[in-house]
Design a protein around this motif. Structure first.
Motif, PDB file in Angstrom:
ATOM      1  N   GLU A 216       1.063  -1.285   0.367  1.00  0.00           N
ATOM      2  CA  GLU A 216      -0.165  -0.242   0.265  1.00  0.00           C
ATOM      3  C   GLU A 216       1.240   1.471  -0.241  1.00  0.00           C
ATOM      4  O   GLU A 216       0.217   2.122  -0.704  1.00  0.00           O
ATOM      5  CB  GLU A 216      -0.599  -0.041   1.170  1.00  0.00           C
ATOM      6  N   ASP A 307     -15.884  -2.783   0.471  1.00  0.00           N
ATOM      7  CA  ASP A 307     -15.033  -4.350   0.000  1.00  0.00           C
ATOM      8  C   ASP A 307     -16.067  -5.159  -0.425  1.00  0.00           C
ATOM      9  O   ASP A 307     -15.992  -6.168  -0.937  1.00  0.00           O
ATOM     10  CB  ASP A 307     -14.293  -5.162   2.011  1.00  0.00           C
ATOM     11  N   ASN A 324     -10.398  -0.708   0.717  1.00  0.00           N
ATOM     12  CA  ASN A 324     -10.278   0.153   1.243  1.00  0.00           C
ATOM     13  C   ASN A 324     -11.337   1.351   2.123  1.00  0.00           C
ATOM     14  O   ASN A 324     -12.232   1.512   1.520  1.00  0.00           O
ATOM     15  CB  ASN A 324      -8.480   0.635   1.428  1.00  0.00           C
ATOM     16  N   SER A 358      -1.205   5.924   1.180  1.00  0.00           N
ATOM     17  CA  SER A 358      -1.098   5.354   2.174  1.00  0.00           C
ATOM     18  C   SER A 358      -0.019   5.975   3.415  1.00  0.00           C
ATOM     19  O   SER A 358       1.496   6.423   3.314  1.00  0.00           O
ATOM     20  CB  SER A 358      -1.325   3.585   2.773  1.00  0.00           C
TER      21      SER A 358
END
Ligand SMILES: Cc1cc2nc3c(=O)[nH]c(=O)nc-3n(C[C@H](O)[C@H](O)[C@H](O)COP(=O)(O)OP(=O)(O)OC[C@H]3O[C@@H](n4cnc5c(N)ncnc54)[C@H](O)[C@@H]3O)c2cc1C
Length: 438
Positions: A216, A307, A324, A358
């Motif tokens: 990420e 999700d 996410n 991220s």
């Protein structure tokens, strides 16, 4: 018009969709023209990125959840699970937390049931493995790690001690890396209270099937994270798979084998099982087939996001949005607006968001970040991780409580007590009753 909107799941997508609908449709809600129901087994939304901090004891578990009934006073909350969606008949089968299952009819449905751990048929996994997706799992793990330090200190059997002090995490995405880094940091910190446990006695093993950690944050920061973890003495085994863990005997694909009492499984997620029963279409990965406008493909009045949904990434043709929170929160906003447009007979808008990178916490004062191409490591990244998530955690009430927890942690050492007893509250009473019978 009297329309009933049913939201299946009160997590990120469910909460944020309902919050926006509660505001946008306030007149219709007041007039009784629209009703909104959220169905979820829990009465709260969990802010999952704070689970590692809760496991480490920096945050109280109650402060990383948003109570649905308090935050959504105009929405009916039903606790239980949806076991089937019959969209052709516009009904869901609802199994309440207690009592008989019943059908609930709707005009608009929002599928926001999120994901569950994606597991593999590995011998022993169901016996000793634990996931890291819920408050219950995070707190149970915290209690377990601290309890095992107690076990190691109190035994004189070297085998029992070695096994108790060996912790395995499988999967090196942000859930796995953050959980491991925070728990390792807490356990190391706690050893100061034990007479015969040194930080170097703890063995932490991170097992990852691919050749990188924390994808990420991109390859460069992932490589830096790998070096950091290894410098801390954590064994990171890349391109390695867990083959079995029967009775705590861990066997890895690199030929190594050892005993461990704790195995955390964070090797990916798959959609909630509710998608497998009912008549909503699924994509090749088993997620609800969703359009860029967040409607369920080929249907009217059915929406999906987060999700559980395979949402096309219009900024990256041919790809899907990753599962996410960054997408879930933004999708919820577009989804709620599209429901309003749908009710008013207007054209729906597409969801468009380019992934911005991220941030991840790696223990107290340690972190890594790659956001909008800005790469940070160590303390600045950790600070960014905290401020970013503080800005995102829902409601002012929760933000204040989180800040209070962090401020207290500045002045007092963190709590390192295992309250594992709360998982078996009736043991003492049962033992007392047994004495009476005798
Ligand atoms: C430890 C950890 C750290 C993370 N860190 C980050 C991060 O730093 N950044 C980031 O972007 N993402 C992060 N994520 C991912 C992020 O939390 C998820 O992508 C996000 O929660 C997805 O939102 P959702 O609404 O789809 O699902 P959820 O938030 O999981 O909500 C789903 C809800 O549906 C309910 N539900 C399930 N089945 C049913 C059913 N049959 N009937 C009724 N209700 C049902 C569940 O109880 C749950 O409340 C992290 C995840 C974890 C586990």
């Amino acid at each position: 018009m009297n329309k009933h909107i049913v939201i299946v799941g009160g997590g990120y997508v469910g909460l944020y969709t309902a919050l926006r609908l509660q505001r946008t449709l306030r007149r219709e809600l007041r007039a009784g023209e629209v009703n909104i129901t959220i169905i979820d087994p829990q009465s709260y939304m969990t802010y999952q990125p704070f689970l590692p901090e809760a496991a480490a004891g920096n945050l109280s578990p109650r402060h990383l959840v948003a109570p649905l009934r308090r935050v959504l006073p105009k929405v009916r909350i039903l606790n239980g699970t949806v076991t089937k969606v019959h969209h052709a008949e516009r009904t869901v089968t609802f199994q309440p937390a207690g009592g008989q299952a019943r059908d609930i009819s709707y005009d608009v449905i929002v599928m926001a049931a999120g994901s569950i751990s994606r597991t593999l048929p590995i011998p022993g996994l169901t016996d000793i493995g634990i996931g890291f997706k819920t408050v219950g799992e995070a707190i149970a793990l915290r209690n377990r790690v601290l309890h095992l330090l107690d076990v190691a200190e109190s035994t004189d059997d070297p085998e029992v001690r070695r096994r108790a002090l060996t912790f395995v995490v499988v999967g090196a995405g942000f859930a796995g890396v953050e959980a491991l880094a925070e728990l390792e940091d807490m356990a190391k910190d706690s050893t100061r209270y034990y007479r015969n446990i040194e930080p170097s006695d703890l063995r932490w093993v991170l097992v990852e099937a691919t050749d990188r950690v924390l994808p990420e944050v991109g390859p460069e920061m992932g490589k830096w994270t790998l070096e950091q973890l290894r410098e801390r003495g954590i064994e990171v085994k890349l391109e390695t798979r867990l083959e079995s863990c029967v009775g705590g005997h861990v066997v890895l694909s690199d030929g190594s084998a050892f005993e461990a009492d704790t195995l955390v499984w964070t090797a990916g997620v798959k959609p909630s099982t509710v998608v497998n029963s009912g008549d909503l279409p699924l994509d090749e990965r088993g997620r609800i087939k969703t359009t860029a406008a967040l409607t369920v493909a080929g249907t009217k009045g059915a929406f999906a996001a987060g999700d559980v949904a395979g949402v096309p990434d219009v900024t990256n043709p041919g790809q899907y949005c990753a599962p996410n929170a960054q997408h879930a929160v933004r999708q919820a906003k577009v989804l709620a607006d599209n429901i309003v447009r749908h009710l008013r007979g207007e054209q729906l808008a597409d969801y468009r968001h380019k992934y911005v990178g991220s941030v991840a916490g790696l223990g107290l004062h340690q972190g890594v970040a790659n956001v909008y191409g800005v790469k940070l490591r160590g303390f600045p990244a950790w600070f960014m991780h905290r401020t970013y998530h503080l800005s995102r955690v829902p409601t002012l009430n929760r933000k204040v409580r989180v800040v209070v927890d962090w401020t207290l942690a500045l002045f007092f050492k963190r709590e390192t007590i295992s309250l594992g007893e709360v998982e078996h509250p009736r043991d003492g009473f049962r033992a007392a009753v047994a004495t009476m019978r005798r």
